[in-house]
Design a protein around this motif. Structure first.
Motif, PDB file in Angstrom:
ATOM      1  N   ALA A  83      27.529  26.045   0.053  1.00  0.00           N
ATOM      2  CA  ALA A  83      27.225  26.187   1.477  1.00  0.00           C
ATOM      3  C   ALA A  83      28.379  26.846   2.222  1.00  0.00           C
ATOM      4  O   ALA A  83      28.172  27.726   3.071  1.00  0.00           O
ATOM      5  CB  ALA A  83      26.913  24.817   2.077  1.00  0.00           C
ATOM      6  N   ILE A  84      29.597  26.440   1.914  1.00  0.00           N
ATOM      7  CA  ILE A  84      30.764  27.010   2.589  1.00  0.00           C
ATOM      8  C   ILE A  84      30.986  28.448   2.152  1.00  0.00           C
ATOM      9  O   ILE A  84      31.313  29.319   2.973  1.00  0.00           O
ATOM     10  CB  ILE A  84      32.004  26.143   2.324  1.00  0.00           C
ATOM     11  CG1 ILE A  84      31.856  24.813   3.064  1.00  0.00           C
ATOM     12  CG2 ILE A  84      33.282  26.858   2.744  1.00  0.00           C
ATOM     13  CD1 ILE A  84      32.933  23.804   2.759  1.00  0.00           C
ATOM     14  N   ALA A  85      30.803  28.739   0.867  1.00  0.00           N
ATOM     15  CA  ALA A  85      30.964  30.112   0.382  1.00  0.00           C
ATOM     16  C   ALA A  85      30.009  31.055   1.103  1.00  0.00           C
ATOM     17  O   ALA A  85      30.395  32.154   1.530  1.00  0.00           O
ATOM     18  CB  ALA A  85      30.727  30.162  -1.127  1.00  0.00           C
ATOM     19  N   VAL A  86      28.765  30.628   1.279  1.00  0.00           N
ATOM     20  CA  VAL A  86      27.775  31.465   1.964  1.00  0.00           C
ATOM     21  C   VAL A  86      28.141  31.644   3.435  1.00  0.00           C
ATOM     22  O   VAL A  86      28.051  32.750   3.987  1.00  0.00           O
ATOM     23  CB  VAL A  86      26.368  30.845   1.828  1.00  0.00           C
ATOM     24  CG1 VAL A  86      25.372  31.557   2.742  1.00  0.00           C
ATOM     25  CG2 VAL A  86      25.896  30.923   0.383  1.00  0.00           C
ATOM     26  N   SER A  87      28.577  30.569   4.087  1.00  0.00           N
ATOM     27  CA  SER A  87      28.879  30.657   5.520  1.00  0.00           C
ATOM     28  C   SER A  87      30.094  31.528   5.803  1.00  0.00           C
ATOM     29  O   SER A  87      30.185  32.147   6.872  1.00  0.00           O
ATOM     30  CB  SER A  87      29.094  29.258   6.103  1.00  0.00           C
ATOM     31  OG  SER A  87      30.297  28.687   5.631  1.00  0.00           O
ATOM     32  N   LEU A  88      31.036  31.605   4.854  1.00  0.00           N
ATOM     33  CA  LEU A  88      32.249  32.396   5.069  1.00  0.00           C
ATOM     34  C   LEU A  88      32.132  33.829   4.559  1.00  0.00           C
ATOM     35  O   LEU A  88      32.948  34.684   4.922  1.00  0.00           O
ATOM     36  CB  LEU A  88      33.444  31.723   4.392  1.00  0.00           C
ATOM     37  CG  LEU A  88      33.966  30.436   5.037  1.00  0.00           C
ATOM     38  CD1 LEU A  88      35.094  29.847   4.204  1.00  0.00           C
ATOM     39  CD2 LEU A  88      34.440  30.697   6.464  1.00  0.00           C
TER      40      LEU A  88
END
Length: 255
Positions: free
Chosen positions: A127-132
């Motif tokens: 989730a964090i990889a996609v958001s960043l």
């Protein structure tokens, strides 16, 4: 203990695990018992290690038999977690290579990450990889491995092998339980191994978690408190726990 007491306490635990919190007033209406009866039940369940008392109620303790999913965590203590995320950004100190852990509080941190200079973010959170991805001045390295359905975090051999090749400036790590006696703990050994690897490869380490994790113990220890230079939590932590943590030598930032 009567059968009704057993059934009532099972309802309380199930409710806390489903919603992320057990409020005294809400449970009193739900179970049609007095608030004092609910408080006695919460005290008993805390002694059993199933719940953790907080102001106005209790929250579930995440151990081997139970771990909340990302969706539930994303609705729990949002105000406190947001303050912690904002405070954490102030401690990045121009780190160029940062490890960001998995979990709802780290998603809030990622939402606030807008570095002025090029920064590499390593994370095991999908989730964090996609958001960043695509964020200005941010290059994302997403760790490989088995993805845990509850947290969307990558674990096991592949994630650890990737981390062992890296030299990181800063690791920002979370925990399900934080205590002077047992250190930082989580409910799953696979998660513990990834966190421990990130800590080992980092020059600086910051621990972040909301106050409900303080004084609680989960199943697997992955770090001692003196592995961290700083613990950022919210101002809901009890004075007794805060004093105990400071006495251990851990620096606290109460957001």
């Amino acid at each position: 203990m009567s059968l009704f007491s057993i059934e009532r306490r099972k309802v309380i635990v199930d409710h806390a695990r489903e919603t992320g919190r057990a409020d005294v007033s809400e449970l009193s209406k739900l179970l049609k018992v007095s608030a004092e009866t609910v408080r006695r039940d919460l005290t008993s369940l805390e002694k059993s290690g199933l719940l953790r008392r907080v102001h106005g109620g209790a929250v579930p303790v995440e151990r081997l038999g139970f771990e909340s999913d990302l969706a539930t965590r994303s609705t729990r203590m949002i105000e406190e977690k947001s303050r912690i995320a904002e405070a954490t950004v102030k401690h990045l100190e121009n780190a160029e290579a940062i490890y960001i852990d998995e979990g709802a509080i780290f998603q809030l941190l990622a939402d606030r990450l807008y570095p002025e200079s090029p920064t590499t973010v390593v994370t095991n959170s999908l989730a964090i990889a996609v958001s960043l991805a695509g964020r200005p001045n941010v290059e994302v390295i997403s760790l490989g491995g088995r993805v845990r359905a509850k947290t969307l975090g990558a674990v096991d051999f592949w994630a650890i092998e990737m981390l062992e090749t890296m030299v990181l400036d800063l690791a920002i790590i979370g925990a399900n339980g934080i205590s002077v006696r047992r250190g930082a703990t989580v409910p799953d050994a696979a998660i513990a191994e990834v966190k421990a690897a990130a800590i080992k490869q980092s020059r600086r380490r910051i621990l972040i978690a909301d106050h409900s994790k303080v004084g609680a113990d989960s199943f697997v220890r992955f770090a001692a408190l003196d592995d961290f230079e700083l613990f950022i939590t919210d101002d809901g932590v009890s004075p007794e726990h805060a004093d105990e943590l400071r006495a251990s030598g851990l620096e606290l930032d109460l957001a």
